[in-house]
Each structure stands twice: as structure tokens, then as C-alpha cells.
Write a protein that holds these residues in place. Structure first.
Motif, PDB file in Angstrom:
ATOM      1  N   HIS A 197     -16.443  -9.999   5.498  1.00  0.00           N
ATOM      2  CA  HIS A 197     -16.602  -8.549   5.662  1.00  0.00           C
ATOM      3  C   HIS A 197     -15.543  -7.786   4.875  1.00  0.00           C
ATOM      4  CE1 HIS A 197     -18.721 -10.217   9.124  1.00  0.00           C
ATOM      5  NE2 HIS A 197     -19.325  -9.065   9.280  1.00  0.00           N
ATOM      6  N   LEU A 198     -15.919  -6.626   4.366  1.00  0.00           N
ATOM      7  CA  LEU A 198     -14.983  -5.684   3.764  1.00  0.00           C
ATOM      8  C   LEU A 198     -14.822  -4.511   4.729  1.00  0.00           C
ATOM      9  CD1 LEU A 198     -16.386  -5.571   0.099  1.00  0.00           C
ATOM     10  CD2 LEU A 198     -14.606  -7.082   1.028  1.00  0.00           C
ATOM     11  N   LEU A 199     -13.589  -4.246   5.138  1.00  0.00           N
ATOM     12  CA  LEU A 199     -13.307  -3.136   6.041  1.00  0.00           C
ATOM     13  C   LEU A 199     -12.650  -1.999   5.273  1.00  0.00           C
ATOM     14  CD1 LEU A 199     -11.934  -5.123   9.104  1.00  0.00           C
ATOM     15  CD2 LEU A 199     -14.258  -4.319   8.708  1.00  0.00           C
ATOM     16  N   ALA A 200     -12.724  -0.807   5.841  1.00  0.00           N
ATOM     17  CA  ALA A 200     -12.198   0.377   5.156  1.00  0.00           C
ATOM     18  C   ALA A 200     -10.720   0.234   4.811  1.00  0.00           C
ATOM     19  CB  ALA A 200     -12.435   1.621   6.019  1.00  0.00           C
ATOM     20  N   ASP A 201      -9.944  -0.415   5.690  1.00  0.00           N
ATOM     21  CA  ASP A 201      -8.515  -0.532   5.407  1.00  0.00           C
ATOM     22  C   ASP A 201      -8.201  -1.624   4.384  1.00  0.00           C
ATOM     23  OD1 ASP A 201      -8.925  -2.807   6.919  1.00  0.00           O
ATOM     24  OD2 ASP A 201      -7.430  -2.326   8.454  1.00  0.00           O
ATOM     25  N   MET A 202      -9.231  -2.305   3.886  1.00  0.00           N
ATOM     26  CA  MET A 202      -9.054  -3.276   2.815  1.00  0.00           C
ATOM     27  C   MET A 202      -9.246  -2.653   1.440  1.00  0.00           C
ATOM     28  SD  MET A 202     -11.177  -6.410   4.602  1.00  0.00           S
ATOM     29  CE  MET A 202     -11.161  -7.456   3.157  1.00  0.00           C
ATOM     30  N   GLU A 203      -9.697  -1.403   1.383  1.00  0.00           N
ATOM     31  CA  GLU A 203      -9.930  -0.771   0.086  1.00  0.00           C
ATOM     32  C   GLU A 203      -8.602  -0.452  -0.586  1.00  0.00           C
ATOM     33  OE1 GLU A 203     -12.534   2.753  -2.073  1.00  0.00           O
ATOM     34  OE2 GLU A 203     -12.372   2.719   0.122  1.00  0.00           O
ATOM     35  N   LEU A 204      -8.486  -0.864  -1.840  1.00  0.00           N
ATOM     36  CA  LEU A 204      -7.305  -0.616  -2.656  1.00  0.00           C
ATOM     37  C   LEU A 204      -7.663   0.404  -3.726  1.00  0.00           C
ATOM     38  CD1 LEU A 204      -6.320  -4.372  -3.096  1.00  0.00           C
ATOM     39  CD2 LEU A 204      -5.438  -2.782  -1.372  1.00  0.00           C
ATOM     40  N   PHE A 205      -6.632   0.941  -4.401  1.00  0.00           N
ATOM     41  CA  PHE A 205      -6.870   2.005  -5.363  1.00  0.00           C
ATOM     42  C   PHE A 205      -6.069   1.748  -6.641  1.00  0.00           C
ATOM     43  CE2 PHE A 205      -7.465   3.581  -1.096  1.00  0.00           C
ATOM     44  CZ  PHE A 205      -8.735   4.144  -1.171  1.00  0.00           C
ATOM     45  N   GLU A 206      -6.679   2.119  -7.753  1.00  0.00           N
ATOM     46  CA  GLU A 206      -6.063   1.840  -9.049  1.00  0.00           C
ATOM     47  C   GLU A 206      -4.704   2.521  -9.203  1.00  0.00           C
ATOM     48  OE1 GLU A 206      -9.103   1.133 -12.479  1.00  0.00           O
ATOM     49  OE2 GLU A 206      -9.720   2.960 -11.425  1.00  0.00           O
ATOM     50  N   ASP A 207      -4.542   3.685  -8.594  1.00  0.00           N
ATOM     51  CA  ASP A 207      -3.293   4.435  -8.784  1.00  0.00           C
ATOM     52  C   ASP A 207      -2.259   4.167  -7.691  1.00  0.00           C
ATOM     53  OD1 ASP A 207      -4.612   5.679  -6.736  1.00  0.00           O
ATOM     54  OD2 ASP A 207      -4.563   7.695  -7.606  1.00  0.00           O
ATOM     55  N   THR A 208      -2.535   3.203  -6.817  1.00  0.00           N
ATOM     56  CA  THR A 208      -1.600   2.869  -5.734  1.00  0.00           C
ATOM     57  C   THR A 208      -1.224   1.392  -5.831  1.00  0.00           C
ATOM     58  OG1 THR A 208      -2.654   4.514  -4.304  1.00  0.00           O
ATOM     59  CG2 THR A 208      -1.219   2.877  -3.252  1.00  0.00           C
ATOM     60  N   PRO A 209       0.022   1.076  -6.169  1.00  0.00           N
ATOM     61  CA  PRO A 209       0.417  -0.334  -6.289  1.00  0.00           C
ATOM     62  C   PRO A 209       0.263  -1.075  -4.971  1.00  0.00           C
ATOM     63  CG  PRO A 209       2.073   1.128  -7.263  1.00  0.00           C
ATOM     64  CD  PRO A 209       1.118   2.006  -6.512  1.00  0.00           C
ATOM     65  N   VAL A 210      -0.042  -2.354  -5.085  1.00  0.00           N
ATOM     66  CA  VAL A 210      -0.202  -3.219  -3.919  1.00  0.00           C
ATOM     67  C   VAL A 210       1.144  -3.870  -3.597  1.00  0.00           C
ATOM     68  CG1 VAL A 210      -1.333  -5.282  -3.021  1.00  0.00           C
ATOM     69  CG2 VAL A 210      -2.606  -3.687  -4.477  1.00  0.00           C
ATOM     70  N   ASP A 211       1.537  -3.794  -2.320  1.00  0.00           N
ATOM     71  CA  ASP A 211       2.772  -4.426  -1.865  1.00  0.00           C
ATOM     72  C   ASP A 211       2.515  -5.917  -1.672  1.00  0.00           C
ATOM     73  OD1 ASP A 211       5.097  -5.302  -0.668  1.00  0.00           O
ATOM     74  OD2 ASP A 211       4.930  -3.999   1.087  1.00  0.00           O
ATOM     75  N   THR A 212       3.012  -6.719  -2.599  1.00  0.00           N
ATOM     76  CA  THR A 212       2.744  -8.160  -2.555  1.00  0.00           C
ATOM     77  C   THR A 212       3.254  -8.793  -1.263  1.00  0.00           C
ATOM     78  OG1 THR A 212       3.093  -8.104  -4.950  1.00  0.00           O
ATOM     79  CG2 THR A 212       2.902 -10.267  -3.943  1.00  0.00           C
ATOM     80  N   SER A 213       4.323  -8.255  -0.704  1.00  0.00           N
ATOM     81  CA  SER A 213       4.916  -8.853   0.499  1.00  0.00           C
ATOM     82  C   SER A 213       4.019  -8.703   1.730  1.00  0.00           C
ATOM     83  CB  SER A 213       6.282  -8.225   0.784  1.00  0.00           C
ATOM     84  OG  SER A 213       6.160  -6.866   1.170  1.00  0.00           O
ATOM     85  N   ALA A 214       2.964  -7.885   1.626  1.00  0.00           N
ATOM     86  CA  ALA A 214       2.042  -7.706   2.745  1.00  0.00           C
ATOM     87  C   ALA A 214       1.051  -8.863   2.864  1.00  0.00           C
ATOM     88  CB  ALA A 214       1.286  -6.396   2.602  1.00  0.00           C
TER      89      ALA A 214
END
Length: 261
Positions: free
Chosen positions: A82-99
């Protein structure tokens, strides 16, 4: 088949592993009798908990959709998560690898549905008719199982190892592109690290989405208008590290970026 109490215990373990970012040992190694039905029920336990906590399903992903991956896992069909809304990432927002624990990226042709799909009788023609657009996509996968030592039942239980997704800006109507012939190139920090083509996904991504619609129907789930569907990766999965800047480019479908810090 596992008892309900064991399924619940394993769902609890995976939920804690995701929350605390501390992996658990492979489920199948500890419970050799676990089967695919057990695994999907464990996955659904955690999905229902997230929905009860205010989460929202925005789509689904197909995994193990290449012949090579199915042979490696010793299976003859894909799996799903499943894909949930809080799994959506964005091109202009870096992903925190430590998460995440051991994040990886996969390159996919995303489907955006404009109409509900039928369930058990869904065909590729139904998928084509219901799809309003294709979009360039990157899926972020992660395993809550130690060191990615997964069997089929491990990854299914763990929401098919899904952790996030990002769509690029482009939207292309199904009639404007051959979805079986989209070349994809993934670069990391400007260097080409993976190449593939959309027909790596069961020969045709439409087949993967139709399979998904039929499969989830057996668990009382439907693919709905507005859902995003990720049919499987065009390339091998690539490890993601802090400082990595990924760009996936697709012929006729634009590009999508994802950056890690």
C-alpha cells in the motif's frame, strides 16, 4: 498457516521496527510455516492500524514484477503493498536518510487512475481505459528485516518493502505513448548508475496493474479513481545514502528527482 496471535505479534514487531528504525530478524526463518496469506494479513494489520490513526491510502505498488526477481525469490507472481499519504515524497524536499534503515530507490512508470478499476475480472484494457495519465516516478524502498535478508513472506508482511514515492511533474495520456517502450536512465550525483525499459515489468506494465486489481480484490480492496499505482521497477534497486542526488529520466515521459540528506 499462523495463528491470529502470532500474526498480530509479527505485525507488532514490524511496526516497532519501522517506528524505532531497528530491524528484526527474518520472519520466515523463525516461522517456517508462514505462507502468503499470513503475510498479507500481517501487512493489512499494520495498514488498518495506520488508517485507524488517521492515515489515508493513496495508491498501491507492485513488487517482484520482473522475471529475474521472481526467479530469485522462487515465485511465479508479483506481490503488492500500500501507498499511504504520509509516504508521498516531493522533488523539492530532501529525504532524511536517517529516517530509514537501508533505503534504496527504484525507477518506475507511475499510473494515475481516473476511474475505479474492476476487481477479480480486471483486464489490461480496463487498466488502459481507467488510467488518466502516466507519470515519471521513483519508489523509495526499505526493509524492516535485518540486512534485506528477505523471503517472499518477509517482504509481503513488510508492506512489500515500500517506504515512499515521488512523482515528477509530467503527465502523459495513455494514447500518447507506448507504455511498453519507455527507456529509463537513473543517475546518482550526475553519474549513470542504472538503465532499463518499461517492458522489464512483466513485458507490459498494464499486465502488472491488472494483476494487482485482481489480487487485492481477494482481500476486499479496490483500486480507485485518484490512486497512484507503481507497477514495478524498470531497473535494479540502488542504495540511497546521505548526499545522493538521484534523477530518473524517461523517454517521452520527462524526469523526476529525489535528494537525500
Amino acid at each position: 498457516m499462523l495463528t491470529t496471535s502470532v500474526r498480530t505479534e509479527l505485525a507488532d514487531e514490524l511496526a516497532r521496527a519501522e517506528r524505532d528504525r531497528v530491524a528484526v530478524s527474518p520472519l520466515a526463518a523463525r516461522y517456517p510455516d508462514i505462507d502468503v496469506v499470513d503475510a498479507y494479513e500481517i501487512q493489512l494489520l499494520n495498514i488498518r492500524r495506520k488508517l485507524d490513526g488517521g492515515g489515508r491510502i493513496v495508491g498501491h505498488k507492485v513488487g517482484l514484477s520482473s522475471v529475474a526477481m521472481q526467479q530469485m525469490m522462487g515465485v511465479d507472481e508479483p506481490d503488492y503493498g500500500h501507498l499511504l499519504a504520509d509516504m508521498e515524497l516531493f522533488e523539492d524536499t530532501p529525504v532524511d536518510t536517517s529516517a530509514f534503515l537501508l533505503p534504496r530507490v527504484e525507477v518506475e512508470v507511475g499510473f494515475v487512475l481516473g476511474a475505479d478499476l474492476p476487481g477479480a475480472d480486471c483486464t489490461e484494457d480496463d487498466v488502459r481505459a481507467a488510467t488518466v495519465a502516466y507519470a515519471p516516478a521513483i519508489e523509495l524502498i526499505d526493509s524492516r528485516i535485518t540486512d534485506w535478508r528477505i523471503s517472499l513472506c518477509d517482504t509481503i508482511s513488510d508492506n512489500a518493502s515500500s517506504a515512499g514515492f515521488v512523482l515528477g511533474k509530467a503527465r502523459v495520456a495513455p494514447g500518447d505513448i507506448d507504455v511498453t517502450a519507455i527507456d529509463a536512465v537513473l543517475t546518482r550525483n550526475g553519474e549513470v548508475i542504472a538503465e532499463g525499459r518499461s517492458d522489464a515489468v512483466l513485458g507490459d506494465p498494464l499486465i502488472a496493474v491488472a494483476w494487482l486489481a485482481r489480487k487485492v480484490a481477494s482481500f476486499g480492496v479496490r483500486l480507485r479513481a485518484g490512486d497512484v499505482v507503481l507497477p514495478g521497477s524498470c531497473t535494479r534497486a540502488i542504495d540511497a545514502r546521505a548526499g545522493d542526488d538521484f534523477r530518473a529520466e524517461f523517454t517521452g515521459l520527462g524526469a523526476v528527482d529525489l535528494r537525500f540528506v
